[in-house]
Design an enzyme around this catalytic site. Structure first.
Site, PDB file in Angstrom:
ATOM      1  N   GLY A  22       0.615  -1.260  -0.096  1.00 49.46           N
ATOM      2  CA  GLY A  22      -0.257   0.376  -0.144  1.00 49.46           C
ATOM      3  C   GLY A  22       0.916   1.203   0.154  1.00 49.46           C
ATOM      4  O   GLY A  22       2.170   1.222  -0.267  1.00 49.46           O
ATOM      5  N   CYS A  23       0.307   2.410   0.637  1.00 50.71           N
ATOM      6  CA  CYS A  23       1.042   3.929   0.780  1.00 50.71           C
ATOM      7  C   CYS A  23       2.490   3.284   1.286  1.00 50.71           C
ATOM      8  O   CYS A  23       2.787   3.263   1.969  1.00 50.71           O
ATOM      9  CB  CYS A  23       0.299   4.379   1.617  1.00 50.71           C
TER      10      CYS A  23
END
Length: 182
Positions: A22-23
């Site tokens: 993810g981020c």
């Protein structure tokens, strides 16, 4: 074209591990926080797994490059094992959501392990199998792929949460209190 980032320095004897969860800001931050004094030399954010040359953050966020936001870990294998890094990976994000972490959606936010050697591939498959059975009820969707070209993210993304302590952190990035893998 992305702005040039500081080159990656790899000390002699060090190894690389590349993960996408993810981020990348939160992933890099958590690895640094937990392993800085345990054999982690560096953690860099960047892009991997796509087909565009020299991708920028804006291009990757469009979802059109095929790249994942990822973290490149440079570590001392005499002090920190690849297995430990991957067990942490499966504790610190949700590997059961396809192309999503928390509110962040798109293929750039997918879960992935990009192995650099056949030994890393074997370890990644083993840890993924055990984490799937013991922690995630067989629902892991993490990609296991050979590492391709790494592209450093722009300098302002490196150490982002250190520079911006109140910056965005994906709510799915936290350490789950799972028992040790068997």
């Amino acid at each position: 074209m992305s702005a040039p980032a500081t080159p990656v320095t790899v000390p002699e004897g060090a190894e690389r591990a590349t993960v996408a969860a993810g981020c990348f800001w939160g992933v890099e931050h958590l690895y640094r926080k937990h392993f800085a004094d345990k054999g982690l030399y560096d953690a860099r954010v960047g892009y991997i797994g796509g087909d565009a040359a020299d991708p920028s953050y804006k291009a990757v966020c469009s979802g059109n490059t095929g790249h994942a936001e990822a973290t490149l870990l440079i570590y001392d294998p005499a002090r920190l094992s690849y297995t430990t890094l991957l067990e942490f990976f499966y504790r610190m994000h949700d590997p059961t959501t396809l192309n999503q972490q928390g509110p962040d959606t798109g293929s750039q936010y997918r879960s992935g392990i990009f192995y650099h050697t056949p030994e890393q591939e074997a370890i990644a498959r083993d840890v993924t199998k055990r984490a799937g059975e013991q922690w995630w009820n067989g629902k892991i969707v993490t990609e296991l792929l050979p590492a391709q070209q790494w592209w450093d993210a722009e300098d302002y993304h490196q150490l982002y949460l250190d520079k911006n302590p109140h910056g965005y952190e994906c709510p799915s990035h936290f350490l789950r209190p799972f028992p040790d893998l068997k």
